[in-house]
Design a protein around this motif. Sequence first.
Motif: not given
Length: 269
Positions: A49, A53, A103, A263, A265
């Motif tokens: 993740l 990002d 995400r 978090h 996802q």
Amino acid sequence: MARAAPRLGAAGLTVLLHGRDPDKVARGVAEVRAAGGTAEGLVADLASLAEVDRLAAAVAGRDDLTILVNNAGVGFGPPGGAREESADGHELRWAVNFLAPVRLTTALLPTLTANAPAKVVNVGSIGQAPIDFDDVELRRSYDGVTAYRRSKLALAAWSLDLADDLAGELEGRLAGGEVSVNCLHPATFMDTQMVHDYGAAPRSTVQEGGEATLRLILHERGTGGFFDGDRPARAHPDAYDPEVRRRLRAMFGSAATGKAQTHEQSDCR
């Protein structure tokens, strides 16, 4: 999508190619440029993740970002294969096939909205299975096929839900143009590495899947659709179930508003 990228470049689009392997990304960029298009390469592993990002941050704010294609995917794996986890401790297929596109799309929605009309195209599968919300990530009894199919049901349900959300916001509040969201099953058992890893005989060519995806990218004007190849179709009934959608929202927040509550996802593996 790497094979379709030169066609997108030839259509006049700037192609942002993502992958895990820097050499493969570089080859994809070179192919687009050789066909007369414009391309840039981006390297990230969507099983992390943090890297999702970082990828989003690298392209957020671009005034030419009008189409997002979530194509990354992990297949069934070998028959009887062991459960695998992502860098964040999620079941790998759930992480890459569902959490990563949620995400990434959530992070890039402000940019897509600012550049509207814009599109989100989620490459899913017609092979979908109901989600056991008491054991979403198959910690108790693991099977790679079930894990894959659950992730693809979640992706379809979330895609349709997001399309409804964005259509409602367009009617009520958005000053810009439309952001459409569609999901498709490009073709059945294409001749890809993930199909070979499972030991299945290919039934479709990569070109067939690429053509269906290109049609959705370049020509589809509607939103909230699920497609089997180039034909409108129906996802699993659970993808339209308000309770399934509600439970996914409760777990992961509203992608339309970007208010992720946890978090928990896309480059084929």
